[in-house]
Design a protein around this motif. Structure first.
Motif, PDB file in Angstrom:
ATOM      1  N   LEU A 150      67.024 -21.535  -1.331  1.00 34.98           N
ATOM      2  CA  LEU A 150      67.018 -19.883  -1.048  1.00 34.98           C
ATOM      3  C   LEU A 150      67.303 -19.274  -2.562  1.00 34.98           C
ATOM      4  O   LEU A 150      67.104 -18.389  -2.888  1.00 34.98           O
ATOM      5  N   ALA A 151      68.289 -19.876  -2.825  1.00 36.08           N
ATOM      6  CA  ALA A 151      68.931 -19.174  -4.315  1.00 36.08           C
ATOM      7  C   ALA A 151      68.097 -19.240  -5.489  1.00 36.08           C
ATOM      8  O   ALA A 151      68.142 -18.510  -6.412  1.00 36.08           O
ATOM      9  N   THR A 152      66.923 -19.881  -5.426  1.00 36.96           N
ATOM     10  CA  THR A 152      65.982 -20.095  -6.498  1.00 36.96           C
ATOM     11  C   THR A 152      64.992 -18.926  -6.493  1.00 36.96           C
ATOM     12  O   THR A 152      64.461 -19.011  -7.415  1.00 36.96           O
ATOM     13  N   LEU A 153      64.775 -18.269  -5.463  1.00 39.10           N
ATOM     14  CA  LEU A 153      63.717 -17.195  -5.354  1.00 39.10           C
ATOM     15  C   LEU A 153      64.332 -15.964  -6.140  1.00 39.10           C
ATOM     16  O   LEU A 153      65.501 -15.453  -5.885  1.00 39.10           O
ATOM     17  N   THR A 154      63.358 -15.375  -6.714  1.00 39.83           N
ATOM     18  CA  THR A 154      63.959 -14.026  -7.298  1.00 39.83           C
ATOM     19  C   THR A 154      63.708 -12.924  -6.173  1.00 39.83           C
ATOM     20  O   THR A 154      63.391 -13.249  -5.225  1.00 39.83           O
ATOM     21  N   ARG A 155      64.356 -11.836  -6.671  1.00 38.46           N
ATOM     22  CA  ARG A 155      64.316 -10.713  -6.008  1.00 38.46           C
ATOM     23  C   ARG A 155      62.894 -10.375  -5.362  1.00 38.46           C
ATOM     24  O   ARG A 155      62.739 -10.184  -4.128  1.00 38.46           O
ATOM     25  N   ARG A 156      61.864 -10.483  -5.926  1.00 37.70           N
ATOM     26  CA  ARG A 156      60.551  -9.857  -5.643  1.00 37.70           C
ATOM     27  C   ARG A 156      59.967 -11.170  -4.702  1.00 37.70           C
ATOM     28  O   ARG A 156      59.426 -10.867  -3.592  1.00 37.70           O
ATOM     29  N   GLU A 157      60.195 -12.145  -5.067  1.00 37.57           N
ATOM     30  CA  GLU A 157      59.855 -13.423  -4.037  1.00 37.57           C
ATOM     31  C   GLU A 157      60.423 -13.274  -2.930  1.00 37.57           C
ATOM     32  O   GLU A 157      59.922 -13.504  -1.806  1.00 37.57           O
ATOM     33  N   LEU A 158      61.855 -12.953  -2.730  1.00 40.15           N
ATOM     34  CA  LEU A 158      62.518 -12.952  -1.555  1.00 40.15           C
ATOM     35  C   LEU A 158      61.787 -11.630  -0.674  1.00 40.15           C
ATOM     36  O   LEU A 158      61.720 -11.827   0.532  1.00 40.15           O
ATOM     37  N   GLN A 159      61.431 -10.543  -1.324  1.00 41.49           N
ATOM     38  CA  GLN A 159      60.729  -9.535  -0.479  1.00 41.49           C
ATOM     39  C   GLN A 159      59.369 -10.017  -0.097  1.00 41.49           C
ATOM     40  O   GLN A 159      59.151  -9.379   1.344  1.00 41.49           O
ATOM     41  N   VAL A 160      58.696 -10.689  -0.761  1.00 44.02           N
ATOM     42  CA  VAL A 160      57.617 -11.232  -0.266  1.00 44.02           C
ATOM     43  C   VAL A 160      57.736 -12.218   1.022  1.00 44.02           C
ATOM     44  O   VAL A 160      57.132 -12.120   1.831  1.00 44.02           O
ATOM     45  N   LEU A 161      58.667 -12.878   0.848  1.00 39.74           N
ATOM     46  CA  LEU A 161      59.251 -13.906   1.941  1.00 39.74           C
ATOM     47  C   LEU A 161      59.276 -13.101   3.080  1.00 39.74           C
ATOM     48  O   LEU A 161      58.791 -13.610   4.198  1.00 39.74           O
ATOM     49  N   ARG A 162      60.087 -12.161   3.085  1.00 41.16           N
ATOM     50  CA  ARG A 162      60.574 -11.474   4.156  1.00 41.16           C
ATOM     51  C   ARG A 162      59.242 -10.801   5.070  1.00 41.16           C
ATOM     52  O   ARG A 162      59.357 -10.714   6.150  1.00 41.16           O
ATOM     53  N   ARG A 163      58.369 -10.400   4.284  1.00 45.28           N
ATOM     54  CA  ARG A 163      57.208  -9.682   4.806  1.00 45.28           C
ATOM     55  C   ARG A 163      56.481 -10.683   5.424  1.00 45.28           C
ATOM     56  O   ARG A 163      55.462 -10.482   6.406  1.00 45.28           O
ATOM     57  N   LEU A 164      55.977 -11.858   4.628  1.00 43.92           N
ATOM     58  CA  LEU A 164      55.228 -13.136   5.456  1.00 43.92           C
ATOM     59  C   LEU A 164      56.122 -13.319   6.640  1.00 43.92           C
ATOM     60  O   LEU A 164      55.109 -13.626   7.576  1.00 43.92           O
ATOM     61  N   ALA A 165      57.381 -13.294   6.799  1.00 39.05           N
ATOM     62  CA  ALA A 165      57.857 -13.745   8.159  1.00 39.05           C
ATOM     63  C   ALA A 165      57.380 -12.528   9.208  1.00 39.05           C
ATOM     64  O   ALA A 165      57.843 -13.013  10.407  1.00 39.05           O
ATOM     65  N   HIS A 166      57.357 -11.311   8.748  1.00 37.68           N
ATOM     66  CA  HIS A 166      56.938 -10.624   9.810  1.00 37.68           C
ATOM     67  C   HIS A 166      55.494 -10.556   9.997  1.00 37.68           C
ATOM     68  O   HIS A 166      55.089  -9.634  10.796  1.00 37.68           O
TER      69      HIS A 166
END
Length: 229
Positions: A150-166
């Motif tokens: 999880l630490a390999t993700l950039t801030r933007r990638e983490l934002q995208v992942l959160r929205r994918l999960a929703h």
């Protein structure tokens, strides 16, 4: 060139309705039908359709077992599971297969057609109602532990992942984050590669297992993330 489709469901009325929906859509051609998992194997291997739309619960050989066999073939079709998801056992077993989508039988026709087109294009589709079921199921799980990847993700990638999960689509994520849809697709590719995930379906499961999002949590707003990142 038309997307070729095989429909597998043990109920003749359901098959007829699915055929009617598919055949009214431009660019989709129904080339075969099957009434159980064994027939689905035979018909799909003989006709080699682009997409197989298959009920998960069928007599004899169920859709999940048939999907696993087909996905081991040298040239497997894109498989969309059609289901009511009335048991969590089916839900988790299905989410961990390599199928390209899950559509509920109660979904509107346009959602089914979108799933067929997306699967044919190589994308994976998860019905928003299935995402909701995943969220509810994880509510009773132990406190998640964030994996090192999880630490390999950039801030933007983490934002995208959160929205994918929703359960948000690429276009919805693009509007929310005020970036281009092509940029979202690129971020999704990077997320899947970094986390060693096959598709966005498994990204949803990962996000809840890793605690990136939590059951009952509202989709994050851009302003909220800007304050916390």
């Amino acid at each position: 060139m038309a997307i070729t489709l095989v429909i597998a469901d043990d109920q003749a009325m359901i098959r007829a309705g699915l055929r009617l929906i598919a055949e009214t859509a431009p660019g989709v051609e129904v080339v075969g039908e099957a009434a159980d998992g064994h027939q689905a194997l035979a018909v799909t291997r003989r006709l080699r359709p682009d997409v197989l739309l298959m009920d998960i619960e069928m007599p004899g050989l169920d859709g999940l077992a048939a999907a696993r066999r087909l996905l081991d073939d040298p040239r497997p079709p894109k498989i969309i599971m059609l289901t009511t998801f009335n048991t969590d056992d089916y839900l988790y077993a299905s989410l961990r297969t390599r199928v390209h989508g899950f559509v509920l039988k109660s979904s509107p026709p346009e959602q089914l057609l979108d799933a067929i087109r997306a699967a044919a294009a190589g994308d994976a589709v998860i019905d928003p109602a299935v995402t909701t079921r995943v969220i509810a199921s994880f509510a009773n799980h132990p406190e998640p532990t964030a994996p090192a990847e999880l630490a390999t993700l950039t801030r933007r990638e983490l934002q995208v992942l959160r929205r994918l999960a929703h359960g948000m689509s690429n276009s919805e994520i693009a509007r929310e984050l005020r970036i281009g849809e092509a940029t979202v697709r690129t971020h999704v590719v990077h997320i899947l590669h970094k986390l060693n995930l096959r598709d966005r379906i498994h990204a949803v499961v990962f996000a809840y297992e890793a605690g990136v999002v939590r059951p009952g949590q509202e989709p994050p707003g851009q302003a909220d993330e800007d304050r916390t990142c």
